[in-house]
Design a protein around this motif. Structure first.
Motif, PDB file in Angstrom:
ATOM      1  N   PRO A 152      54.297  30.139  -3.393  1.00 43.94           N
ATOM      2  CA  PRO A 152      54.760  28.825  -3.855  1.00 43.94           C
ATOM      3  C   PRO A 152      53.891  27.675  -3.362  1.00 43.94           C
ATOM      4  O   PRO A 152      53.368  27.704  -2.257  1.00 43.94           O
ATOM      5  CB  PRO A 152      56.162  28.705  -3.235  1.00 43.94           C
ATOM      6  N   ALA A 153      53.779  26.659  -4.247  1.00 45.47           N
ATOM      7  CA  ALA A 153      52.988  25.483  -3.889  1.00 45.47           C
ATOM      8  C   ALA A 153      53.767  24.607  -2.919  1.00 45.47           C
ATOM      9  O   ALA A 153      54.990  24.633  -2.886  1.00 45.47           O
ATOM     10  CB  ALA A 153      52.669  24.711  -5.157  1.00 45.47           C
ATOM     11  N   VAL A 154      53.019  23.835  -2.130  1.00 42.45           N
ATOM     12  CA  VAL A 154      53.624  22.935  -1.160  1.00 42.45           C
ATOM     13  C   VAL A 154      52.912  21.585  -1.252  1.00 42.45           C
ATOM     14  O   VAL A 154      51.691  21.544  -1.345  1.00 42.45           O
ATOM     15  CB  VAL A 154      53.448  23.478   0.286  1.00 42.45           C
ATOM     16  N   SER A 155      53.675  20.493  -1.254  1.00 44.53           N
ATOM     17  CA  SER A 155      53.063  19.163  -1.170  1.00 44.53           C
ATOM     18  C   SER A 155      53.303  18.617   0.238  1.00 44.53           C
ATOM     19  O   SER A 155      54.449  18.575   0.697  1.00 44.53           O
ATOM     20  CB  SER A 155      53.692  18.198  -2.185  1.00 44.53           C
ATOM     21  N   ILE A 156      52.227  18.219   0.885  1.00 43.89           N
ATOM     22  CA  ILE A 156      52.343  17.681   2.245  1.00 43.89           C
ATOM     23  C   ILE A 156      52.076  16.180   2.197  1.00 43.89           C
ATOM     24  O   ILE A 156      51.020  15.748   1.719  1.00 43.89           O
ATOM     25  CB  ILE A 156      51.355  18.383   3.198  1.00 43.89           C
ATOM     26  N   ILE A 157      53.044  15.408   2.659  1.00 43.17           N
ATOM     27  CA  ILE A 157      52.924  13.950   2.609  1.00 43.17           C
ATOM     28  C   ILE A 157      52.608  13.452   4.007  1.00 43.17           C
ATOM     29  O   ILE A 157      53.448  13.549   4.906  1.00 43.17           O
ATOM     30  CB  ILE A 157      54.236  13.355   2.075  1.00 43.17           C
TER      31      ILE A 157
ATOM     32  N   PHE B 256      47.000  17.877   7.995  1.00 47.51           N
ATOM     33  CA  PHE B 256      45.809  18.673   7.660  1.00 47.51           C
ATOM     34  C   PHE B 256      45.885  20.060   8.306  1.00 47.51           C
ATOM     35  O   PHE B 256      45.506  21.057   7.692  1.00 47.51           O
ATOM     36  CB  PHE B 256      44.533  17.940   8.094  1.00 47.51           C
ATOM     37  N   ALA B 257      46.375  20.121   9.546  1.00 48.38           N
ATOM     38  CA  ALA B 257      46.455  21.431  10.221  1.00 48.38           C
ATOM     39  C   ALA B 257      47.443  22.345   9.481  1.00 48.38           C
ATOM     40  O   ALA B 257      47.153  23.520   9.220  1.00 48.38           O
ATOM     41  CB  ALA B 257      46.887  21.254  11.677  1.00 48.38           C
ATOM     42  N   LEU B 258      48.585  21.785   9.125  1.00 48.93           N
ATOM     43  CA  LEU B 258      49.584  22.578   8.407  1.00 48.93           C
ATOM     44  C   LEU B 258      49.017  23.031   7.052  1.00 48.93           C
ATOM     45  O   LEU B 258      49.175  24.188   6.650  1.00 48.93           O
ATOM     46  CB  LEU B 258      50.835  21.711   8.204  1.00 48.93           C
ATOM     47  N   ALA B 259      48.329  22.096   6.376  1.00 51.88           N
ATOM     48  CA  ALA B 259      47.760  22.408   5.060  1.00 51.88           C
ATOM     49  C   ALA B 259      46.719  23.526   5.174  1.00 51.88           C
ATOM     50  O   ALA B 259      46.736  24.490   4.391  1.00 51.88           O
ATOM     51  CB  ALA B 259      47.123  21.156   4.464  1.00 51.88           C
TER      52      ALA B 259
ATOM     53  N   PRO C 102      54.251  21.909  14.455  1.00 46.08           N
ATOM     54  CA  PRO C 102      53.870  23.244  14.946  1.00 46.08           C
ATOM     55  C   PRO C 102      52.508  23.291  15.639  1.00 46.08           C
ATOM     56  O   PRO C 102      52.294  24.099  16.520  1.00 46.08           O
ATOM     57  CB  PRO C 102      53.850  24.111  13.683  1.00 46.08           C
ATOM     58  N   TYR C 103      51.585  22.416  15.222  1.00 48.21           N
ATOM     59  CA  TYR C 103      50.244  22.435  15.826  1.00 48.21           C
ATOM     60  C   TYR C 103      50.062  21.221  16.739  1.00 48.21           C
ATOM     61  O   TYR C 103      50.561  20.139  16.453  1.00 48.21           O
ATOM     62  CB  TYR C 103      49.165  22.363  14.744  1.00 48.21           C
ATOM     63  N   SER C 104      49.314  21.416  17.816  1.00 42.24           N
ATOM     64  CA  SER C 104      48.818  20.278  18.596  1.00 42.24           C
ATOM     65  C   SER C 104      47.395  20.076  18.136  1.00 42.24           C
ATOM     66  O   SER C 104      46.573  21.005  18.243  1.00 42.24           O
ATOM     67  CB  SER C 104      48.813  20.587  20.098  1.00 42.24           C
TER      68      SER C 104
ATOM     69  N   PHE D 274      56.143  27.853   8.089  1.00 37.37           N
ATOM     70  CA  PHE D 274      55.790  27.581   9.491  1.00 37.37           C
ATOM     71  C   PHE D 274      54.980  28.708  10.119  1.00 37.37           C
ATOM     72  O   PHE D 274      55.316  29.879   9.933  1.00 37.37           O
ATOM     73  CB  PHE D 274      57.070  27.353  10.318  1.00 37.37           C
ATOM     74  N   PRO D 275      53.952  28.330  10.893  1.00 39.13           N
ATOM     75  CA  PRO D 275      53.158  29.354  11.587  1.00 39.13           C
ATOM     76  C   PRO D 275      53.846  29.774  12.896  1.00 39.13           C
ATOM     77  O   PRO D 275      53.294  30.535  13.666  1.00 39.13           O
ATOM     78  CB  PRO D 275      51.856  28.615  11.879  1.00 39.13           C
ATOM     79  N   THR D 276      55.016  29.210  13.147  1.00 34.02           N
ATOM     80  CA  THR D 276      55.735  29.445  14.407  1.00 34.02           C
ATOM     81  C   THR D 276      57.064  30.120  14.097  1.00 34.02           C
ATOM     82  O   THR D 276      57.474  30.195  12.952  1.00 34.02           O
ATOM     83  CB  THR D 276      56.081  28.087  15.052  1.00 34.02           C
ATOM     84  N   GLY D 277      57.775  30.528  15.150  1.00 41.02           N
ATOM     85  CA  GLY D 277      59.162  30.910  14.973  1.00 41.02           C
ATOM     86  C   GLY D 277      59.997  29.652  14.750  1.00 41.02           C
ATOM     87  O   GLY D 277      59.541  28.538  15.049  1.00 41.02           O
ATOM     88  N   LEU D 278      61.190  29.828  14.210  1.00 44.72           N
ATOM     89  CA  LEU D 278      62.084  28.677  14.008  1.00 44.72           C
ATOM     90  C   LEU D 278      63.380  28.916  14.755  1.00 44.72           C
ATOM     91  O   LEU D 278      63.944  30.010  14.691  1.00 44.72           O
ATOM     92  CB  LEU D 278      62.402  28.493  12.517  1.00 44.72           C
ATOM     93  N   LYS D 279      63.848  27.903  15.463  1.00 39.77           N
ATOM     94  CA  LYS D 279      65.158  28.001  16.100  1.00 39.77           C
ATOM     95  C   LYS D 279      66.121  27.148  15.270  1.00 39.77           C
ATOM     96  O   LYS D 279      65.987  25.913  15.228  1.00 39.77           O
ATOM     97  CB  LYS D 279      65.088  27.478  17.538  1.00 39.77           C
TER      98      LYS D 279
END
Ligand SMILES: NC(=O)c1ccc[n+]([C@@H]2O[C@H](COP(=O)([O-])OP(=O)(O)OC[C@H]3O[C@@H](n4cnc5c(N)ncnc54)[C@H](OP(=O)(O)O)[C@@H]3O)[C@@H](O)[C@H]2O)c1
Length: 379
Positions: free
Chosen positions: A3-8, A15-18, A129-131, A170-175
């Motif tokens: 699925p496509a994702v739009s990042i605002i 940019f890291a998430l994208a 998720p990213y630093s 997400f590249p991480t786990g989710l709580k």
């Protein structure tokens, strides 16, 4: 293609998430507001995004300033603007029908309560998720969290498939938390950032930030002051029926670490102990975290009858240092549309999920007129 994702929000976090999502086969479009094109222009000029650190290589990402394109290209919208930019973005988003869309605000800082528009579903996280940092179109990914806290504004009747869809972003786990208040109270930047900035203000201004903010700036006295703020944050959670962990333990959970004190974390945590201080107090460590976290926490404490003097002290000091009226401009009860909500309603709406489910059952057992009265008194 998945699925496509739009990042605002075309800054380091967006940019890291994208770049990460694109590497995992998702089609990504990035939106940069026409008055906030700093990073987007560099990337466009270079023709691609250079990525270093934890992620390596380059990414070709489509960046637009046309919100119609962003909304049309995907029903999943991820917001990665600072919470101080959410209102600007909302002014654009409100021009469109988003009843079939999902918005994920990273971080949320109670975005759902200020959105003032109908959206299919809104999720909020406590952290990114990213630093990461950006310089002239180059993205440096310094770290990735193990876990990010998340909740939806309305999560009782969520289709179970939604959890998988959100998880795949997400590249991480989710709580999964009980409510967006638990998520907001778990953005421990509110404990760390303003206090470190204010207690090191002289050093920041004298050296233009030429020191390590955590390693040099989070000393035992600063930690003591932070702990006072943290105790109030935990009390707010207690009053809502949420069992919040300490700031150190939340940080440990998110970064997969095991520090026993704030000072130890500041000295030894790799994502923190190399961070340079900002060059001035005009920085989101204050301009985002004071109005959108501390003011929100303070007004929740007041509503719940908790003495929030340590949080108030930080806000007042930030106001005196910067000249900004954060109590007025921040996420106060009026802006969060919680002004007329009673203490009991606040707890019912944002407390632990089991209690809300029990309350739902209670409602179902009541006569129909009473049921209607209860539902119309809800927010
Ligand atoms: N980067 C990290 O490592 C990190 C870690 C933890 C949490 N976070 C959180 O994640 C969020 C995004 O972080 P970031 O580092 O990507 O932030 P950022 O670079 O400061 O901002 C992200 C993007 O939003 C734009 N923006 C800022 N104010 C805006 C406004 N009023 N209206 C429209 N757009 C606006 C910025 O444009 P301009 O730069 O042109 O203003 C930039 O393109 C922040 O809330 C931050 O606290 C980030």
């Amino acid at each position: 293609m998945q699925p496509a994702v739009s990042i605002i929000g075309a800054g380091p976090a967006g940019f890291a998430l994208a770049a990460g999502l694109q590497r995992h086969g998702k089609s990504v479009l990035l939106y940069s507001h026409p008055t906030h094109l700093r990073h987007a222009n560099h990337v466009k000029h270079n023709g691609h995004l250079r990525v270093s650190g934890l992620m390596q290589g380059s990414a070709n990402l489509h960046v637009t300033s046309d919100m119609a394109e962003a909304v049309a290209s995907s029903q999943i919208i991820i917001l990665t603007v600072p919470s101080t930019g959410q209102e600007t973005v909302l002014q654009e988003l409100r021009k469109f029908s988003l009843r079939q869309h999902v918005i994920v605000a990273i971080p949320g800082n109670l975005f759902s309560l200020i959105a003032d528009m109908e959206v299919g579903c809104v999720f909020e996280t406590n952290l990114s998720p990213y630093s990461c940092r950006m310089d002239e179109g180059g993205l440096m990914v310094m770290g990735k969290k193990e876990l990010v806290f998340i909740a939806a504004l309305q999560q009782q009747n969520l289709n179970p498939a939604v959890y998988d869809t959100i998880g795949s972003l997400f590249p991480t786990g989710l709580k999964w938390c009980s409510s967006i208040l638990e998520v907001c109270l778990s953005n421990v930047n509110g404990v760390f950032h303003p206090m470190m900035m204010l207690m090191n203000a002289g050093r920041i201004e004298n050296t233009s930030g030429d020191f390590l903010l955590y390693r040099d700036g989070l000393t035992p006295a600063v930690a003591n002051a932070m702990l006072a703020v943290d105790r109030v944050r935990i009390q707010i959670g207690d009053a809502l029926g949420l069992r919040l962990k300490s700031a150190v333990d939340i940080s440990n959970e998110c970064y997969g670490q095991g520090f026993t004190s704030l000072v130890e974390l500041a000295q030894s945590s790799p994502p923190h102990n190399k961070l340079r201080a900002p060059s001035s107090l005009e920085n989101r460590n204050i301009s985002e975290d004071v109005p959108d976290l501390l003011v929100a926490w303070h007004c929740l404490a007041e509503k719940l009858g908790i003495d929030a003097a340590p949080i108030k002290a930080v806000i007042v000091l930030a106001e005196m240092a910067t000249g900004v009226d954060y109590f007025e401009t921040g996420r106060n009860l009026r802006r969060l549309h919680l002004e007329h909500v009673s203490r009991a309603e606040l707890i019912q709406r944002f407390g632990p999920v089991q209690e809300k489910v029990a309350q739902e059952k209670l409602v179902q057992e009541k006569p129909i007129q009473e049921k209607m009265a209860i539902s119309s008194s809800r927010l």
